[in-house]
Design a protein around this motif. Structure first.
Motif, short mmCIF file in Angstrom:
data_model
loop_
_atom_site.label_atom_id
_atom_site.label_comp_id
_atom_site.label_asym_id
_atom_site.label_seq_id
_atom_site.Cartn_x
_atom_site.Cartn_y
_atom_site.Cartn_z
N HIS A 78 0.89 -1.16 0.00
CA HIS A 78 0.00 0.00 0.00
C HIS A 78 0.92 1.20 0.00
O HIS A 78 1.79 1.33 0.87
N TRP A 79 0.78 2.09 -0.99
CA TRP A 79 1.73 3.17 -1.17
C TRP A 79 1.04 4.50 -1.37
O TRP A 79 -0.16 4.58 -1.63
N ARG A 80 1.85 5.54 -1.27
CA ARG A 80 1.42 6.91 -1.55
C ARG A 80 2.51 7.56 -2.38
O ARG A 80 3.70 7.43 -2.06
N PHE A 81 2.13 8.24 -3.45
CA PHE A 81 3.09 8.93 -4.32
C PHE A 81 2.77 10.41 -4.31
O PHE A 81 1.63 10.81 -4.55
N LYS A 82 3.80 11.22 -4.03
CA LYS A 82 3.64 12.67 -4.01
C LYS A 82 4.76 13.28 -4.85
O LYS A 82 5.87 12.77 -4.89
N GLY A 83 4.43 14.40 -5.51
CA GLY A 83 5.47 15.10 -6.25
C GLY A 83 4.89 16.20 -7.12
O GLY A 83 3.67 16.36 -7.23
N THR A 84 5.81 16.94 -7.74
CA THR A 84 5.45 18.02 -8.65
C THR A 84 5.76 17.59 -10.07
O THR A 84 6.89 17.19 -10.37
N HIS A 85 4.78 17.67 -10.94
CA HIS A 85 4.96 17.26 -12.34
C HIS A 85 5.74 18.36 -13.07
O HIS A 85 5.17 19.26 -13.66
N ASP A 86 7.08 18.23 -13.01
CA ASP A 86 7.95 19.26 -13.57
C ASP A 86 8.82 18.76 -14.71
O ASP A 86 9.80 19.40 -15.09
N GLY A 87 8.47 17.61 -15.27
CA GLY A 87 9.21 17.06 -16.40
C GLY A 87 8.30 16.21 -17.26
O GLY A 87 7.13 16.00 -16.95
N ASP A 88 8.85 15.71 -18.35
CA ASP A 88 8.09 14.86 -19.26
C ASP A 88 7.67 13.58 -18.52
O ASP A 88 8.48 12.92 -17.88
N PHE A 89 6.39 13.25 -18.61
CA PHE A 89 5.84 12.07 -17.95
C PHE A 89 5.02 11.29 -18.96
O PHE A 89 3.91 11.69 -19.30
N PHE A 90 5.59 10.22 -19.50
CA PHE A 90 4.94 9.42 -20.53
C PHE A 90 4.48 10.30 -21.69
O PHE A 90 3.38 10.14 -22.22
N GLY A 91 5.31 11.26 -22.07
CA GLY A 91 4.99 12.13 -23.19
C GLY A 91 4.16 13.35 -22.85
O GLY A 91 3.91 14.18 -23.70
N VAL A 92 3.72 13.46 -21.61
CA VAL A 92 2.94 14.63 -21.18
C VAL A 92 3.92 15.67 -20.65
O VAL A 92 4.65 15.41 -19.70
N PRO A 93 3.96 16.87 -21.28
CA PRO A 93 4.87 17.91 -20.80
C PRO A 93 4.50 18.37 -19.39
O PRO A 93 3.36 18.22 -18.95
N ALA A 94 5.47 18.94 -18.70
CA ALA A 94 5.29 19.39 -17.32
C ALA A 94 4.08 20.31 -17.17
O ALA A 94 3.88 21.21 -17.99
N THR A 95 3.29 20.06 -16.15
CA THR A 95 2.16 20.93 -15.82
C THR A 95 2.47 21.77 -14.58
O THR A 95 1.72 22.68 -14.25
N ASN A 96 3.54 21.39 -13.88
CA ASN A 96 3.94 22.03 -12.61
C ASN A 96 2.88 21.91 -11.53
O ASN A 96 2.87 22.68 -10.58
#
Length: 174
Positions: free
Chosen positions: A119-137
């Motif tokens: 059981h996990w939790r993932f946190k972060g800021t989308h500041d780079g390419d993610f599976f082809g999706v550009p950063a949304t910050n």
């Protein structure tokens, strides 16, 4: 009569010694369960170390044949099943490049035999390419569960379950 009493005492003592000696020898099933528990504890420790190394130290090179089966599989991803160490590494590398501050927190990790559940939790800021999706910050904070299959002390397969609608909404994509 006295001779019979001595034989009876001797017989009782022999029975007690055999009974006590027999109780001190663990059964084959007990030894099997004990070995399985030791194996599980090693798997849990190794698994935690590997994913901490990936996310805390940003080290994708730890995804290798020492810890993963050469045919390791990420099951039922949005791109289908991902098989093989290099593909597995590339898949999870998206989380490292897409979220430079990405943090994977283990809420709980347990198992039985060669199967484990995280059981996990993932946190972060989308500041780079993610599976082809550009950063949304945008910041994300999602939780999920992973089913894990182990074999001979190596990770063979993982299957993640999470609320993708919440994840994409937090990214501003929905």
């Amino acid at each position: 009569m006295k001779e019979n009493l001595n034989k009876l005492k001797t017989s009782i003592i022999i029975c007690l010694v055999l009974l006590i000696a027999g109780c001190n020898n663990p059964s084959e099933k007990h030894l099997e369960l004990e070995n399985a528990q030791v194996s599980l504890e090693k798997n849990l420790e190794m698994y935690t170390m590997v994913w901490n190394e990936v996310f805390k130290n940003r080290n994708l090179d730890i995804i290798n044949e020492e810890y993963f089966d050469k045919d390791v599989t990420a099951l039922a991803t949005s791109a289908g099943d991902i098989a093989g160490i290099e593909n597995f590494k590339a898949y999870y590398g998206n989380y490292i490049t897409g979220f430079s501050d990405g943090e994977l927190i283990f809420v709980d990790l347990f198992g039985q035999g060669d199967k484990m559940v995280k059981h996990w939790r993932f946190k972060g800021t989308h500041d780079g390419d993610f599976f082809g999706v550009p950063a949304t910050n945008k910041k994300v904070d999602v939780s999920g569960t992973t089913l894990i299959k182990m074999k001979e002390g190596k990770i063979v397969a993982e299957q993640d379950f999470m609320d993708f609608l919440s994840f994409y909404t937090q990214l501003g994509l929905m």
